[in-house]
Design a protein around this motif. Structure first.
Motif, PDB file in Angstrom:
ATOM      1  N   ARG A  38       0.842  -1.208   0.000  1.00 24.63           N
ATOM      2  CA  ARG A  38       0.000   0.000   0.000  1.00 24.63           C
ATOM      3  C   ARG A  38       0.873   1.252   0.000  1.00 24.63           C
ATOM      4  O   ARG A  38       0.612   2.207  -0.735  1.00 24.63           O
ATOM      5  CB  ARG A  38      -0.919   0.005   1.222  1.00 24.63           C
ATOM      6  CG  ARG A  38      -2.186  -0.811   1.063  1.00 24.63           C
ATOM      7  CD  ARG A  38      -3.031  -0.307  -0.100  1.00 24.63           C
ATOM      8  NE  ARG A  38      -4.272  -1.046  -0.234  1.00 24.63           N
ATOM      9  CZ  ARG A  38      -5.451  -0.629   0.213  1.00 24.63           C
ATOM     10  NH1 ARG A  38      -5.543   0.537   0.821  1.00 24.63           N
ATOM     11  NH2 ARG A  38      -6.527  -1.362   0.041  1.00 24.63           N
ATOM     12  N   GLY A  39       1.911   1.247   0.830  1.00 25.65           N
ATOM     13  CA  GLY A  39       2.793   2.404   0.884  1.00 25.65           C
ATOM     14  C   GLY A  39       3.464   2.658  -0.452  1.00 25.65           C
ATOM     15  O   GLY A  39       3.556   3.812  -0.897  1.00 25.65           O
ATOM     16  N   ASP A  40       3.926   1.597  -1.101  1.00 26.39           N
ATOM     17  CA  ASP A  40       4.559   1.757  -2.419  1.00 26.39           C
ATOM     18  C   ASP A  40       3.557   2.273  -3.447  1.00 26.39           C
ATOM     19  O   ASP A  40       3.887   3.115  -4.291  1.00 26.39           O
ATOM     20  CB  ASP A  40       5.128   0.415  -2.885  1.00 26.39           C
ATOM     21  CG  ASP A  40       6.290  -0.059  -2.021  1.00 26.39           C
ATOM     22  OD1 ASP A  40       6.860   0.776  -1.301  1.00 26.39           O
ATOM     23  OD2 ASP A  40       6.605  -1.268  -2.071  1.00 26.39           O
ATOM     24  N   SER A  41       2.322   1.757  -3.382  1.00 25.57           N
ATOM     25  CA  SER A  41       1.292   2.184  -4.330  1.00 25.57           C
ATOM     26  C   SER A  41       0.977   3.671  -4.161  1.00 25.57           C
ATOM     27  O   SER A  41       0.886   4.420  -5.140  1.00 25.57           O
ATOM     28  CB  SER A  41       0.025   1.356  -4.134  1.00 25.57           C
ATOM     29  OG  SER A  41      -1.030   1.835  -4.943  1.00 25.57           O
ATOM     30  N   TYR A  42       0.805   4.088  -2.902  1.00 26.64           N
ATOM     31  CA  TYR A  42       0.519   5.502  -2.653  1.00 26.64           C
ATOM     32  C   TYR A  42       1.673   6.380  -3.115  1.00 26.64           C
ATOM     33  O   TYR A  42       1.462   7.456  -3.688  1.00 26.64           O
ATOM     34  CB  TYR A  42       0.256   5.742  -1.167  1.00 26.64           C
ATOM     35  CG  TYR A  42      -1.090   5.223  -0.696  1.00 26.64           C
ATOM     36  CD1 TYR A  42      -2.247   5.478  -1.411  1.00 26.64           C
ATOM     37  CD2 TYR A  42      -1.191   4.488   0.488  1.00 26.64           C
ATOM     38  CE1 TYR A  42      -3.481   5.007  -0.974  1.00 26.64           C
ATOM     39  CE2 TYR A  42      -2.415   4.016   0.936  1.00 26.64           C
ATOM     40  CZ  TYR A  42      -3.561   4.271   0.194  1.00 26.64           C
ATOM     41  OH  TYR A  42      -4.780   3.806   0.626  1.00 26.64           O
ATOM     42  N   GLN A  43       2.889   5.931  -2.882  1.00 21.42           N
ATOM     43  CA  GLN A  43       4.043   6.718  -3.276  1.00 21.42           C
ATOM     44  C   GLN A  43       4.103   6.872  -4.788  1.00 21.42           C
ATOM     45  O   GLN A  43       4.417   7.952  -5.302  1.00 21.42           O
ATOM     46  CB  GLN A  43       5.318   6.051  -2.750  1.00 21.42           C
ATOM     47  CG  GLN A  43       6.519   6.971  -2.629  1.00 21.42           C
ATOM     48  CD  GLN A  43       6.293   8.105  -1.647  1.00 21.42           C
ATOM     49  OE1 GLN A  43       5.631   7.928  -0.627  1.00 21.42           O
ATOM     50  NE2 GLN A  43       6.813   9.265  -1.965  1.00 21.42           N
TER      51      GLN A  43
END
Length: 673
Positions: free
Chosen positions: A601-606
């Protein structure tokens, strides 16, 4: 934005900045929408970051409950408030009543100076040259009100003694030998006569430098409490006033640890620090009162301290390696003295299984104590787990909720990942453990649930703890509680073959079955797992040398190859088990791990934020270009208006002359006619 200096319509009077901004509104809208989208993503990103933090805390509390020492606790209960020991009981302790008789405590071996180390005072030397503990200062001191002068630059100790004896102060000064070194003594010249030392007007420290000032009176004599001289710990060894001079470098070896010394640079203080900082396992200390060095073993028992020296430091320290005070072993009995036990340490870990005793004093009669179950640590750990679990649920509920009154939706409303996470957490803590043999099959059996059956709607959102029920379970069968929490699969090497040994708990399987490990006799092994229905579930291959071990052929297990290979097949039988917290911890680890939901999720948001930022830059560039175009167009308009206004002004100036010339021509025509 352009850096060109601009002024609003000087010629036209128009507010060109406002006009341009209004014309650019349609260009700004996509940027504004992207910025709003960016803000929403950043909000969701921070929510998932916080969720990850809470899940990590939950994982930590869950892992604590997978430790046997956390769940199964015992306490040592002395029979009074002054037990002859301190004690702790581990999870393998056996409840019961015990007694101990302590005949002797363990002590440490000591090697110490046999006498003072410093050379004795020379009463014929000038005071300034003698190695007094404290240098004598010039001035006067008082005995029985009589002032006596002293000058260390010109006086010897004998000079001062003679001056005291001839002063009429009513005392006789003399040197006496105590412990092999000289001390100064004052004796009243008449029996019972006064010996009053010092006054507020004294200007010399002679009385304190000779340790007389605070010394007690014994009969008619006051003797200095310490020898007049002592080794100087702050000067190089060669200058420290040792009775046995240290003139050359050497190496002091203590318990096999070498400590080099140089008498021109090392002091007694640095030697002590070197010893204490080394791995020689002794403590060096200097007694200023007796002028002796002591080496004390850090361990107890009757072992000798090994000492040797290539120089003469040991000799200067007055330490004889063969003359040590050996420590003694602890002597105790658990059966009232019928059988004595011995230990080199006062801390005894093998007297009572699972109990560590540290003896603190001897006893004349057996001392009784008991070992009883203690659920406090387990209850505290469960409470911490419940609180952290509810913290995660509350946060998820808050972020996925919809407020019908305010018409406000939580940032994660409808988020499938958040909904799945919450559902999985609830399922894992309410599902029974797999294949456990004890009486407790689920957390509800020991008081951990979302509320009793029939609870009112809205009261079962939070995990609850029935502490009395948990304590009862821990009191009756703590091992079953631990099995409910942390049961793991059990594996047995049923057929050795080319695998000689195997231990551990296999991971990554979810059913009972067996591993078949085939060998080609040349070190190539293949491990295949078959479930209870004999369906092949997994296959792994690895190359092993004879006698080698592997932790990857069967994940979670250590297998050891035979010392020689014959190509024989091996089999490991697996009884699949999984405690409630074992399953929960595994899920949490996968969720917060490097490739888990939180990280992805963090990578996707970034990535989304980077994409949006790129789009904003594109739209901003277009906006800037259009702004510059409009600025140029309005500038051209202003220039045109300025030119027209200038032409108008010039025409205005020429019209009167044209009118005057016309009037003159008319007058001339009239005269001619």
């Amino acid at each position: 934005m352009s850096s060109t200096i601009r002024f609003d319509g000087i010629s036209s009077g128009l507010d060109t900045t406002s006009i341009i901004n209004a014309l650019l509104t349609s260009y700004q809208q996509p940027i504004t929408q992207l910025q709003q989208q960016q803000s929403q993503i950043q909000t969701q990103q921070s929510i998932w970051q916080e969720l990850g933090n809470r899940l990590n805390s939950l994982l930590s509390t869950t892992q604590s409950l997978l430790q046997r020492a956390t769940v199964i606790g015992y306490t040592v209960q002395p029979s009074d408030s002054t037990p002859p020991f301190t004690a702790t009981a581990g999870p393998s302790a056996t409840p019961g009543t015990y007694s101990i008789l302590i005949n002797q405590l363990a002590t440490s071996t000591v090697a110490r100076s046999s006498g003072p180390m410093a050379a004795d005072i020379d009463p014929t030397a000038l005071l300034k040259n003698d190695a007094f503990r404290t240098a004598v200062t010039a001035g006067t001191f008082t005995i029985n009100g009589v002032s006596i002068s002293v000058n260390p630059n010109t006086d010897t100790l004998n000079d001062v003694i003679n001056r005291i004896n001839s002063s009429g102060a009513g005392v006789t000064a003399s040197l006496v030998t105590v412990d092999g070194r000289s001390r100064l003594a004052l004796t009243a010249t008449t029996p019972g006569g006064p010996i009053q030392l010092g006054s507020g007007g004294d200007t010399s420290n002679f009385l304190s430098a000779t340790s007389l000032l605070a010394a007690p009176r014994s009969g008619d004599t006051i003797t200095g409490t310490r020898s007049l001289v002592a080794v100087r710990t702050d000067l190089p060894l060669a200058q420290a006033s040792f009775a046995t001079p240290i003139t050359s470098p050497g190496t002091l070896t203590i318990n096999g640890v070498q400590i080099a010394y140089d008498p021109t640079s090392d002091t007694l203080g640095t030697i002590i620090n070197k010893i204490n900082a080394s791995t020689a396992n002794v403590i060096a200390s200097y007694d200023t009162q007796t002028d002796r060095l002591t080496l004390t073993s850090r361990t107890t028992g009757s072992q000798q301290i090994s000492l040797s020296d290539t120089g003469n430091l040991l000799a200067a320290l007055n330490i004889n390696p063969s003359a040590q005070q050996l420590g003694q072993n602890a002597v105790y009995s658990l059966d009232g003295g019928t059988t004595w036990q011995y230990s080199t340490s006062n801390t005894i870990n093998d007297a009572i299984p699972g109990v560590s005793l540290t003896l603190t004093r001897t006893t004349s009669t057996p001392y009784t104590f008991s070992i009883a179950p203690n659920a406090d640590n387990a209850v505290a750990a469960v409470k911490q787990f419940v609180d952290q679990f509810n913290s995660v649920l509350s946060y998820l509920d808050q972020q996925t909720a919809y407020n019908a009154d305010t018409k406000q939706a939580g940032p994660l409303l409808g988020d499938s990942g958040a909904l799945m996470l919450e559902a999985t957490l609830r399922r894992l803590v309410t599902s029974p453990a797999t294949n456990v043999s004890g009486p407790f099959k689920s957390l509800a059996d020991i008081g951990i649930s979302f509320g009793p059956v029939g609870s009112a709607v809205g009261t079962t959102n939070q995990l609850q703890l029935d502490e009395s029920k948990l304590r009862a379970a821990l009191a009756t069968n703590p091992n079953a509680v631990f099995e409910l929490f942390g049961a793991t699969s059990r594996a047995t090497l049923s057929t050795p073959g080319d695998i000689a040994n195997a231990y551990g708990s296999p991971t990554g399987i979810t059913a009972s079955g067996h591993y078949v490990i085939t060998s080609d006799g040349a070190g190539h092994f293949t491990a295949q797992f078959y479930d209870a229905s004999n369906t092949l579930r997994s296959t792994r291959t690895e190359t092993l040398a004879p006698g080698a071990t592997s932790s990857t052929l069967i994940p979670g297990m250590i297998v050891t190859a035979a010392s020689s290979f014959t190509g024989a097949q091996s089999q490991i039988t697996v009884n699949y088990q999984s405690g409630v917290f074992s399953s929960l911890a595994q899920y949490l680890q996968s969720t917060v791990g490097p490739s888990g939901m939180i990280a992805t999720r963090g990578d996707s948001y970034q990535q989304q934020l980077r994409d949006i930022n790129d789009q904003i830059l594109v739209y901003q560039d277009r906006l800037n270009q259009r702004r510059e175009q409009l600025i140029q167009q309005f500038a051209q308009l202003e220039a045109l208006l300025a030119e027209m206004m200038q032409q108008s002004a010039q025409l205005g100036m020429q019209i009167p002359s044209f009118l005057g010339a016309g009037q003159a021509a008319s007058s001339s025509n009239a005269s001619g006619s």
